[in-house]
Design an enzyme around this catalytic site. Structure first.
Site, PDB file in Angstrom:
ATOM      1  N   LYS A   1      -5.097  -2.788  -0.109  1.00 14.86           N
ATOM      2  CA  LYS A   1      -3.686  -3.147  -0.218  1.00 14.86           C
ATOM      3  C   LYS A   1      -3.467  -4.556   0.326  1.00 14.86           C
ATOM      4  O   LYS A   1      -4.177  -4.996   1.240  1.00 14.86           O
ATOM      5  CB  LYS A   1      -2.833  -2.184   0.623  1.00 14.86           C
ATOM      6  CG  LYS A   1      -2.797  -0.750   0.172  1.00 14.86           C
ATOM      7  CD  LYS A   1      -1.959   0.075   1.145  1.00 14.86           C
ATOM      8  CE  LYS A   1      -1.937   1.552   0.782  1.00 14.86           C
ATOM      9  NZ  LYS A   1      -1.106   1.807  -0.404  1.00 14.86           N
TER      10      LYS A   1
ATOM     11  N   ARG B   1      -4.091  12.175  -3.697  1.00 15.26           N
ATOM     12  CA  ARG B   1      -4.235  13.286  -4.647  1.00 15.26           C
ATOM     13  C   ARG B   1      -5.641  13.869  -4.614  1.00 15.26           C
ATOM     14  O   ARG B   1      -5.848  15.020  -4.989  1.00 15.26           O
ATOM     15  CB  ARG B   1      -3.852  12.830  -6.047  1.00 15.26           C
ATOM     16  CG  ARG B   1      -4.768  11.808  -6.690  1.00 15.26           C
ATOM     17  CD  ARG B   1      -4.108  11.082  -7.841  1.00 15.26           C
ATOM     18  NE  ARG B   1      -3.059  10.179  -7.375  1.00 15.26           N
ATOM     19  CZ  ARG B   1      -2.243   9.497  -8.158  1.00 15.26           C
ATOM     20  NH1 ARG B   1      -2.369   9.594  -9.470  1.00 15.26           N
ATOM     21  NH2 ARG B   1      -1.321   8.704  -7.660  1.00 15.26           N
TER      22      ARG B   1
END
Length: 463
Positions: free
Chosen positions: A243, A317
């Site tokens: 990020k 996820r």
């Protein structure tokens, strides 16, 4: 047994013992018609107090000391059910009580309690807060229980990762379980591979603190079976798909799903609801190291489905996939997962309105009803089958990051749905877990979302 607190703090409430100062909660109509205490009315008019929503005016006594306060409700008090939270930050220290208020006692007391929250663990100087007398007709026990659950979630999210890494989160998990005499089991490190949690291990293996799967069991067999699964990414660098620095600033909150299911579990256990409760939290730190998982890798999940890694920043996820598959091995009446999962959910609904996804129309109706009953907002989003093909990969069963970037919160939910086949009802919450601006019932920081509504729903399940 008093509700569990992760961080001990003084109660926002006082008892009826001793003198308390009055708060006159008023609308503009009260000022215009003069239907309040004469001294308060005279002071309000001299000060040009118009009872705007959230406005506070301290008033003197006849002898010149502090005599009480006026609290503005605005013209439509029902539009801000937890407006009383502003009092907890606007009043000076002391003991207070509500003299008049066109609000329900429970909303008034709960609002005040929610607004009283402070995260001062790292502050050198701590001010003395005001306290409020809970109205006699309010459900004081349940209000304190809900506050404990919300404050637990907020505390866990607000604590920085140097003090809330995988080991510390396990410690908080164990402390909560011990307080309510729940059973705990933990699978750590390489044991995740031998016990078939490969995706949890994959995401967390690069961290200095080993990945782990936490499990809590409480209640009696034969009662409604409720299973809660929470994403526990204690910090998310994005992995090798790193990020930018600005996007990492709030990544201590990426365990917000875990924090929220623990807050909900607290409420359920403290209320002694007749449920067979199971809480599962996969805990990792998505770090960068020589052994970090890579874009293009393919891993087999606990369920046997293979997953191609198209973005290492779509790690939540992955760990939820193993946890949900594990949860689904025992048929449950209600399976809830909560996760700070996608930016797409924030784009769609903003930070304050968490979306939920379910194929169960009756459950969606009941959750929406509970949300409205307790003023805990949420909004149903579609599990649109037309996008299910986007979750497929060319050389694996699934991709963790569909190309194109469209409908990101929906495709994430569809990915998770592949791992739930036995539960009677399943619902996925894509929460933000953070309040980016101050509101009457919360300051800027970690936030509990949807858990008061879920608590309301679980209560109804057990009646």
């Amino acid at each position: 047994m008093a509700p569990y607190q992760f961080i001990e703090r003084p109660s926002p409430f006082n008892t009826s013992a001793g003198k308390t100062l009055p708060i006159f909660a008023v609308t503009p109509a009260h000022i215009e018609t003069g239907t309040i205490d004469p001294i308060a009315l005279d002071w309000a008019r001299k000060a040009c107090f118009t009872a705007e929503s959230g406005a506070v005016l301290l008033i003197p006594s006849a002898d010149g000391h502090l005599g009480g306060a006026l609290f503005g409700l605005g013209s439509n008090p029902s539009e801000a059910p937890f407006l009383a939270g502003k009092l907890a930050r606007a009043l000076p220290a002391g003991k207070w009580h509500i003299e008049t208020a066109p609000l329900t006692a429970n909303r008034l007391a709960l609002g005040y309690g929610l607004g009283s929250y402070r995260f001062e663990r790292y502050k050198s100087a701590k001010g003395e807060p005001p306290t409020l007398l809970i109205p006699a007709d309010a459900d004081a026990t349940d209000i304190k229980r809900q506050l404990a659950g919300v404050f637990l979630a907020r505390d866990l999210i607000n604590t920085p990762t140097n003090d809330m890494g995988p080991e510390a989160l396990e410690g908080a998990f164990r402390a909560l379980a011990a307080h309510y005499k729940a059973d705990v089991s933990v699978i750590t490190g390489e044991a995740l591979l031998t016990q078939n949690f490969p995706l949890v291990h994959t995401v967390g293996r690069a961290s200095a603190e080993a990945p782990r799967l936490l499990e809590l069991r409480w209640g009696k067999k034969g009662h409604k079976k409720v299973t809660l699964v929470g994403k526990g990414v204690c910090f998310d660098t994005g992995g090798l798909d790193i990020k930018p620095s600005a996007s990492m600033l709030l990544m201590k909150k990426d365990m917000g799903g875990a924090a929220n299911v623990l807050g909900l579990a607290l409420m359920i256990m403290d209320a002694k609801l007749k449920v067979d409760l199971r809480v599962i939290v996969p805990v990792v730190e998505n770090s960068i190291s020589a052994n970090a998982f890579r874009p293009g890798d393919i891993y087999r999940s606990r369920k046997g489905l293979t997953v191609q890694i198209d973005n290492t920043d779509a790690e939540g996820r992955l760990i939820l996939a193993d946890a949900l598959a594990y949860a689904d091995e025992e048929k449950t009446d209600l399976l809830v997962d909560m996760a700070t999962l996608t930016g797409a959910a924030r784009v769609a609904l903003g930070p304050d309105l968490p979306p939920f996804f379910t194929d169960d129309a009756d459950l969606a109706h009941d959750l929406t009803e509970a949300s409205l009953e307790v003023d805990d907002p949420m909004w149903r989003m579609p599990l649109y089958n037309g996008y299910d093909k986007d979750v497929s990969a060319r050389i694996a069963d699934l991709t963790n990051a569909p190309a194109g970037g469209m409908a990101g919160s929906i495709t994430a939910a569809l990915f998770l749905r592949r791992f739930v086949t036995n539960a009677k009802s399943w619902v996925h919450f894509d929460i933000f877990g953070w309040a980016p601006s101050e509101r009457p019932h919360s300051t800027v920081g970690g936030e509990a979302q949807a858990i008061r509504a879920l608590y309301q729903h679980v209560q109804k399940m057990t009646r």
